[in-house]
Design an enzyme around this catalytic site. Structure first.
Site, PDB file in Angstrom:
ATOM      1  CB  CYS A 178      57.948  32.175  61.770  1.00 21.25           C
ATOM      2  SG  CYS A 178      59.193  31.788  62.252  1.00 21.25           S
ATOM      3  CB  CYS A 216      60.224  28.364  65.197  1.00 17.90           C
ATOM      4  SG  CYS A 216      59.607  29.800  64.859  1.00 17.90           S
TER       5      CYS A 216
END
Lengths: 80, 318
Positions: A11, A14
């Site tokens: 995502c 991250c």
């Protein structure tokens, strides 16, 4: 030599955490390897349920949030 | 604060832009400025407060609290924790595996996984801002009930075999719960505000913009005829329309508000929003990674039917 792992299934947070970690490493002038762990099995092995997670030398430092570069620097300086 | 905002909107529209009071353009623009400023301010303040509260309830803690809890009590607690625990949809897979691996029953796990997205904090704040406390509380409670009931049904259907086999094989490391200090909590909350407002402001503005146009121009008779409380298909259509839209659709809430002003049922509006946040396509694709197609269909079916039911219920009682 530091071994940094970013736990996350990919995502936006991250990616942000990986960028911050890189920045922290550069600012401290450290030698470090950075690996993104996307396999749920391996993420779970660290006992992390919330991504992103930050692992330094095998120790989970953060899970479920994106720490500031300064905080990551502190983690790196306090290792060993 | 409300009066100050009204005064500000009036000032900008009628004094600064020099638009005559009482015209359609003036009314629409006034509505747009008032609504957008109000929503952005309230959203920021409330998400900050909610995030601080939520930093005390990470999913890891939810997992520990749910361990050993059985039917009903477990489902209820899971639903409460689903409201309190923050997690983004990208964490759904690890959380699901973590719950199952630690022996939490499938039904209880689903109560958590249904409630958490259905009671969306952004949607809650928007509903509170635009419709008031009563509707926001109704949304919160009905979301939790759907979570409890959905979880109990899934639990009773004995669908353990419909979970992907690899989930049961994963060995989880010792759970890591981070101890946060206040500085970290406030930073976490600030990040959340920044993150959410950054992500949704444009959709909120577009939504309010369209809402403002409806407010000023749309003929009420036509809308209430097609989507009013009397149309038996309104709720159903709203839910089906809601599924392909994703969380950006919070921008839809101001549109809904304007529509309700024109006679669209409150239940229709609520169920549309629940469908948007709980049955989004990305969410379903993520769930498919840990559960087999049959359980995916059952999940969508139960949640969908519950949402539709809630919609009709509110259309009748409100």
């Amino acid at each position: 030599m530091f071994e940094i792992k970013i736990l996350g299934t990919g995502c936006a947070k991250c990616v942000k955490l990986a960028d911050y970690a890189k920045e922290a490493v550069v600012e401290l002038g450290l030698q470090a390897s950075l690996e993104k762990v996307t396999d749920p099995e391996e993420i779970m092995a660290y006992g992390v349920m919330q991504t992103p997670g930050l692992v330094i030398n095998g120790m989970v430092k953060v899970s479920g949030r994106v720490p500031k570069v300064e905080e990551i620097k502190e983690f790196l300086q306090n290792v060993e | 604060m409300d009066r100050l905002l009204l005064w500000f909107a009036d000032l900008v529209v009628y004094k600064l832009f020099n638009i005559t009071e009482g015209t359609r353009l003036g009314e629409s623009l006034d509505f747009f400025i008032y609504d957008s400023v109000k929503i952005i301010i309230l959203l920021s303040v409330m998400i900050f407060a909610i995030s601080v509260l939520r930093s005390f309830f990470p999913p890891e803690k939810a997992q520990q609290l749910l361990n050993g809890k059985r039917l009903f009590m477990g489902n209820f607690l899971a639903s409460v924790l689903g409201v309190l625990s923050p997690f983004c949809s990208c964490s759904t897979v690890p959380i699901f595996i973590g719950f199952i691996e630690s022996g939490i029953p499938l039904g209880v796990t689903f109560s958590f996984l249904i409630t958490s997205p259905i009671v969306n904090e952004i949607a809650l704040v928007m509903l509170f801002t635009l419709f008031g406390l009563k509707i926001a509380v109704l949304y919160l409670i009905s979301g939790m009930i759907i979570g409890v009931v959905g979880g109990i049904i899934i639990g009773n259907l004995k669908l353990e075999r419909e979970v992907e086999d690899y989930v049961y094989q994963i060995k989880m490391g010792e759970i890591h719960v981070e101890k946060l200090n206040w500085k970290q909590r406030l930073e976490f909350a600030w990040e959340a505000v920044h993150d959410i407002v950054n992500r949704i402001w444009i959709y909120v503005l577009i939504g309010i913009g369209i809402g403002a146009v409806i407010h000023g121009y749309a003929p009420a008779e036509v809308l209430s005829q097609y989507a009013g409380e009397d149309n038996p298909f309104a709720v159903f259509v709203a839910v089906v329309l809601g599924i392909p839209l994703y969380s950006n659709a919070v921008g839809v809430i101001p549109i809904i508000q304007a529509l309700i002003g024109k006679g669209v049922g409150v239940g229709t509006a609520l169920s549309f929003m629940m469908a948007v946040v709980a049955l989004s396509l990305p969410e379903i694709i993520i769930l498919r990674k840990v559960i087999k197609p049959k359980l995916v269909i059952i999940f969508v079916g139960i949640v969908g039917v519950s949402i539709i039911f809630t919609g009709y219920l509110f259309n009748i009682i409100l």
